[in-house]
Motif scaffolding. Structure first.
Motif, PDB file in Angstrom:
ATOM      1  N   ASP A 248       6.635 -23.108  13.560  1.00 62.53           N
ATOM      2  CA  ASP A 248       5.339 -23.653  13.976  1.00 62.53           C
ATOM      3  C   ASP A 248       4.255 -22.577  13.915  1.00 62.53           C
ATOM      4  O   ASP A 248       4.497 -21.424  13.553  1.00 62.53           O
ATOM      5  CB  ASP A 248       5.429 -24.293  15.364  1.00 62.53           C
ATOM      6  N   GLU A 249       3.037 -22.972  14.276  1.00 65.31           N
ATOM      7  CA  GLU A 249       1.883 -22.093  14.166  1.00 65.31           C
ATOM      8  C   GLU A 249       2.030 -20.846  15.037  1.00 65.31           C
ATOM      9  O   GLU A 249       1.644 -19.746  14.644  1.00 65.31           O
ATOM     10  CB  GLU A 249       0.619 -22.877  14.561  1.00 65.31           C
ATOM     11  N   ALA A 250       2.599 -21.009  16.234  1.00 67.07           N
ATOM     12  CA  ALA A 250       2.757 -19.862  17.138  1.00 67.07           C
ATOM     13  C   ALA A 250       3.706 -18.829  16.548  1.00 67.07           C
ATOM     14  O   ALA A 250       3.417 -17.617  16.540  1.00 67.07           O
ATOM     15  CB  ALA A 250       3.268 -20.349  18.494  1.00 67.07           C
ATOM     16  N   GLN A 251       4.859 -19.283  16.067  1.00 65.57           N
ATOM     17  CA  GLN A 251       5.845 -18.376  15.495  1.00 65.57           C
ATOM     18  C   GLN A 251       5.259 -17.608  14.307  1.00 65.57           C
ATOM     19  O   GLN A 251       5.425 -16.386  14.195  1.00 65.57           O
ATOM     20  CB  GLN A 251       7.075 -19.166  15.039  1.00 65.57           C
ATOM     21  N   LEU A 252       4.571 -18.297  13.421  1.00 62.31           N
ATOM     22  CA  LEU A 252       4.063 -17.662  12.206  1.00 62.31           C
ATOM     23  C   LEU A 252       2.868 -16.762  12.492  1.00 62.31           C
ATOM     24  O   LEU A 252       2.669 -15.751  11.805  1.00 62.31           O
ATOM     25  CB  LEU A 252       3.707 -18.733  11.179  1.00 62.31           C
ATOM     26  N   ALA A 253       2.079 -17.087  13.513  1.00 59.25           N
ATOM     27  CA  ALA A 253       0.969 -16.210  13.891  1.00 59.25           C
ATOM     28  C   ALA A 253       1.501 -14.874  14.396  1.00 59.25           C
ATOM     29  O   ALA A 253       0.976 -13.799  14.051  1.00 59.25           O
ATOM     30  CB  ALA A 253       0.111 -16.883  14.954  1.00 59.25           C
ATOM     31  N   GLU A 254       2.538 -14.928  15.221  1.00 62.92           N
ATOM     32  CA  GLU A 254       3.126 -13.678  15.711  1.00 62.92           C
ATOM     33  C   GLU A 254       3.754 -12.896  14.566  1.00 62.92           C
ATOM     34  O   GLU A 254       3.646 -11.661  14.511  1.00 62.92           O
ATOM     35  CB  GLU A 254       4.177 -13.963  16.783  1.00 62.92           C
ATOM     36  N   LEU A 255       4.427 -13.586  13.628  1.00 67.75           N
ATOM     37  CA  LEU A 255       5.058 -12.896  12.502  1.00 67.75           C
ATOM     38  C   LEU A 255       4.031 -12.107  11.701  1.00 67.75           C
ATOM     39  O   LEU A 255       4.296 -10.980  11.265  1.00 67.75           O
ATOM     40  CB  LEU A 255       5.781 -13.899  11.600  1.00 67.75           C
ATOM     41  N   LYS A 256       2.849 -12.664  11.516  1.00 66.17           N
ATOM     42  CA  LYS A 256       1.795 -11.948  10.796  1.00 66.17           C
ATOM     43  C   LYS A 256       1.432 -10.656  11.541  1.00 66.17           C
ATOM     44  O   LYS A 256       1.249  -9.599  10.924  1.00 66.17           O
ATOM     45  CB  LYS A 256       0.564 -12.851  10.631  1.00 66.17           C
ATOM     46  N   THR A 257       1.349 -10.720  12.867  1.00 64.70           N
ATOM     47  CA  THR A 257       1.068  -9.516  13.658  1.00 64.70           C
ATOM     48  C   THR A 257       2.204  -8.507  13.539  1.00 64.70           C
ATOM     49  O   THR A 257       1.968  -7.296  13.455  1.00 64.70           O
ATOM     50  CB  THR A 257       0.846  -9.883  15.138  1.00 64.70           C
ATOM     51  N   LEU A 258       3.439  -8.994  13.518  1.00 63.74           N
ATOM     52  CA  LEU A 258       4.585  -8.090  13.370  1.00 63.74           C
ATOM     53  C   LEU A 258       4.532  -7.357  12.029  1.00 63.74           C
ATOM     54  O   LEU A 258       4.926  -6.183  11.939  1.00 63.74           O
ATOM     55  CB  LEU A 258       5.894  -8.866  13.497  1.00 63.74           C
ATOM     56  N   GLY A 259       4.047  -8.031  10.987  1.00 63.59           N
ATOM     57  CA  GLY A 259       3.878  -7.369   9.703  1.00 63.59           C
ATOM     58  C   GLY A 259       2.857  -6.243   9.792  1.00 63.59           C
ATOM     59  O   GLY A 259       3.066  -5.144   9.245  1.00 63.59           O
ATOM     60  N   GLN A 260       1.765  -6.490  10.506  1.00 62.60           N
ATOM     61  CA  GLN A 260       0.744  -5.448  10.680  1.00 62.60           C
ATOM     62  C   GLN A 260       1.296  -4.252  11.449  1.00 62.60           C
ATOM     63  O   GLN A 260       1.041  -3.086  11.104  1.00 62.60           O
ATOM     64  CB  GLN A 260      -0.463  -6.035  11.411  1.00 62.60           C
ATOM     65  N   LEU A 261       2.071  -4.535  12.489  1.00 63.35           N
ATOM     66  CA  LEU A 261       2.655  -3.457  13.293  1.00 63.35           C
ATOM     67  C   LEU A 261       3.691  -2.673  12.497  1.00 63.35           C
ATOM     68  O   LEU A 261       3.813  -1.446  12.655  1.00 63.35           O
ATOM     69  CB  LEU A 261       3.278  -4.040  14.558  1.00 63.35           C
ATOM     70  N   THR A 262       4.438  -3.366  11.650  1.00 64.53           N
ATOM     71  CA  THR A 262       5.411  -2.693  10.783  1.00 64.53           C
ATOM     72  C   THR A 262       4.709  -1.647   9.929  1.00 64.53           C
ATOM     73  O   THR A 262       5.158  -0.492   9.835  1.00 64.53           O
ATOM     74  CB  THR A 262       6.122  -3.722   9.879  1.00 64.53           C
ATOM     75  N   ARG A 263       3.615  -2.033   9.311  1.00 63.83           N
ATOM     76  CA  ARG A 263       2.896  -1.097   8.437  1.00 63.83           C
ATOM     77  C   ARG A 263       2.290   0.057   9.226  1.00 63.83           C
ATOM     78  O   ARG A 263       2.221   1.197   8.734  1.00 63.83           O
ATOM     79  CB  ARG A 263       1.838  -1.866   7.641  1.00 63.83           C
ATOM     80  N   ARG A 264       1.870  -0.207  10.457  1.00 65.69           N
ATOM     81  CA  ARG A 264       1.356   0.884  11.296  1.00 65.69           C
ATOM     82  C   ARG A 264       2.451   1.908  11.597  1.00 65.69           C
ATOM     83  O   ARG A 264       2.220   3.126  11.569  1.00 65.69           O
ATOM     84  CB  ARG A 264       0.790   0.333  12.599  1.00 65.69           C
ATOM     85  N   ALA A 265       3.653   1.429  11.912  1.00 65.75           N
ATOM     86  CA  ALA A 265       4.763   2.350  12.197  1.00 65.75           C
ATOM     87  C   ALA A 265       5.142   3.148  10.952  1.00 65.75           C
ATOM     88  O   ALA A 265       5.427   4.351  11.037  1.00 65.75           O
ATOM     89  CB  ALA A 265       5.960   1.557  12.719  1.00 65.75           C
ATOM     90  N   TRP A 266       5.147   2.485   9.789  1.00 66.22           N
ATOM     91  CA  TRP A 266       5.477   3.180   8.543  1.00 66.22           C
ATOM     92  C   TRP A 266       4.487   4.306   8.234  1.00 66.22           C
ATOM     93  O   TRP A 266       4.865   5.305   7.618  1.00 66.22           O
ATOM     94  CB  TRP A 266       5.493   2.190   7.381  1.00 66.22           C
ATOM     95  N   GLN A 267       3.243   4.152   8.644  1.00 70.84           N
ATOM     96  CA  GLN A 267       2.262   5.214   8.401  1.00 70.84           C
ATOM     97  C   GLN A 267       2.682   6.519   9.057  1.00 70.84           C
ATOM     98  O   GLN A 267       2.315   7.604   8.597  1.00 70.84           O
ATOM     99  CB  GLN A 267       0.889   4.792   8.924  1.00 70.84           C
ATOM    100  N   ASP A 268       3.469   6.431  10.133  1.00 74.27           N
ATOM    101  CA  ASP A 268       3.950   7.615  10.844  1.00 74.27           C
ATOM    102  C   ASP A 268       5.436   7.871  10.605  1.00 74.27           C
ATOM    103  O   ASP A 268       6.078   8.605  11.357  1.00 74.27           O
ATOM    104  CB  ASP A 268       3.681   7.464  12.343  1.00 74.27           C
TER     105      ASP A 268
END
Length: 466
Positions: A248-268
């Protein structure tokens, strides 16, 4: 085993496996994993550098035997355990850990919420564990304020996260992806928020009208993880709690944020895996796996892509009507998820939704998931994945009962079931079991090569007629 390896790296700032891999360095942990996975060590290093594989290995967990979680490695299984205020304590949970390791758990999560001193329980589990240990620090944080969510501060969360890192926890579930703007999206769900960590943070945000502190202080968590080589397991706080709520919309909205956080962690250069659902109908499992891969990757240049980050799913359960048998409803979904590319499966026991699992529940849940993970490896045509199956089949055809027991995922159970009806030693060499008996076993029909050659000659001369 790791004490000397770790001594070389202490005091170097960022000691993550990803940091070394991106410098072209092969660590002892990478070399060990390469031997376990039967893969070139350069491939292991490159997979870690790209974020497609993690090696959870805290520098304060020296008795750990390194392992890898990633799309290029064998599908792994996690077992959850943990003391509860209503049942169990330190000794019982350490016994469950040993049982989980015996039956093949690749990692173990300590989800203790009570039942004793949480620091003592966690330390005992880490000290007894040769496999990576994961935790959900928000549970411990809530216990420090006696369950009063509104009293928690961002510093409280960070204090507990660093304490777990200091104690040797190899990966931590960090529920940083649930945001204030996501909460209205659960309004039409049947089961709302079913993640304990997600529920705690939702209550905190609703009370304070402030953004998730794990999100706003994410960089501070990255700095902690660098120092100890703790891997992120980015929690899916809005995972569906029933098939109605899946994708649903809630699950996929959070997944998009998790993708952003993944890339932030990879930067370090910090290692990341991403958690996923949950309860998902069979026809939506492939979509969920591919959607995670899409969201949790990064195109760096036209010829270079980082990730996808390893996906770690709970189940998923493919139907909601079988309380008491959810190790089966979820193992069906787990096998499919593994086939489509999920890196690690979190086991579900028969007690899911009903109570705290005991030792026998841990056994049943783990074996169900070892079956699912192995089936996924066969379906993905991993080199050597079917070797054990073929060897057991040869033993079966040769009526080598003891060899069959040895090769079984649960040798004790296989022998127990055989011996219920034919316990005497003489039956360990008998060319039958109690299903067909001595006269009707089809495997007694041994067709040798010479007989087949004669039959082929006959068929060439005499066409078969009705």
């Amino acid at each position: 085993m790791r004490a000397e390896w770790i001594a070389k790296r202490r005091g170097q700032g960022n000691v993550s496996q990803m940091h070394y891999a991106r410098q072209g360095i092969v660590t002892e942990e990478m070399d060990y994993v390469a031997q376990l996975e039967n893969l070139p060590v350069e491939q292991i290093r490159d997979e870690v550098a790209k974020g497609r594989m993690i090696i959870p290995a805290n520098i304060n967990h020296p008795n750990l035997e390194p392992m890898a979680i990633g799309i290029a490695s064998k599908c792994k299984v996690n077992a959850n355990l943990g003391a509860s205020p209503n049942s169990s304590g330190l000794d019982e949970e350490v016994d469950k850990l040993k049982l989980a390791v015996k039956y093949g758990a690749d990692t173990v999560m300590d989800l203790s919420t009570g039942g004793g001193n949480l620091d003592e329980i966690r330390t005992a589990i880490i000290n007894a564990s040769p496999v990576p240990i994961g935790t959900v620090p928000i549970y411990h944080a809530l216990e420090t304020v006696h369950g009063r969510v509104e009293n928690l501060t961002a510093d409280d969360f960070l204090h507990i996260i660093e304490k777990h890192a200091q104690q040797g926890v190899d990966y931590q579930t960090i529920h940083a992806g649930i945001l204030m703007e996501h909460l209205p999206l659960v309004r039409n769900r049947l089961t709302g928020i079913v993640s304990r960590g997600g529920g705690i943070l939702a209550r905190w945000m609703l009370h304070h009208h402030k953004q998730n502190p794990l999100y706003t202080r994410f960089q501070d968590i990255i700095e902690i993880f660098k120092k100890y080589d703790v891997s992120f397991s980015l929690g899916d706080s809005l995972r569906p709690g029933c098939t109605h709520d899946a994708s649903d919309e809630a699950q996929l909205a959070e997944l998009k944020t998790l993708g952003q956080l993944t890339r932030r962690a990879w930067q370090d250069d910090v290692q990341v895996m991403v958690e996923g659902p949950g309860h998902v109908p069979m026809d939506q499992i492939e979509f969920n796996v591919k959607k995670q891969m899409e969201e949790c990757s990064e195109v760096v240049s036209l010829d270079t892509t980082l990730g996808p980050a390893p996906f770690y799913v709970l189940g998923p359960l493919v139907t909601d009507i079988a309380p008491g048998y959810d190790h089966i409803t979820s193992a069906i979904g787990a096998a499919m998820a593994g086939w489509y590319g999920t890196a690690m499966l979190c086991y579900v026991t028969p007690k899911e939704h009903l109570g705290l699992p005991n030792a026998e529940d841990v056994r049943n849940g783990l074996i169900a998931y070892k079956i699912a993970a192995h089936a996924a490896d066969i379906a993905r045509h991993r080199p050597g994945a079917r070797d054990r199956d073929d060897e057991l089949s040869r033993a079966r055809y040769q009526f080598d009962w003891n060899r069959q027991f040895e090769l079984a995922l649960d040798p004790d159970r296989a022998k127990e079931y055989h011996d219920e009806t034919l316990p005497a030693d003489i039956y360990k060499t008998a060319e039958f079991c109690s299903m067909c008996g001595p006269k009707f076993c089809p495997m007694q029909t041994k067709v040798d090569a010479e007989a087949l050659t004669e039959l082929e000659k006959f068929l060439a001369k005499e066409p078969v007629t009705a």
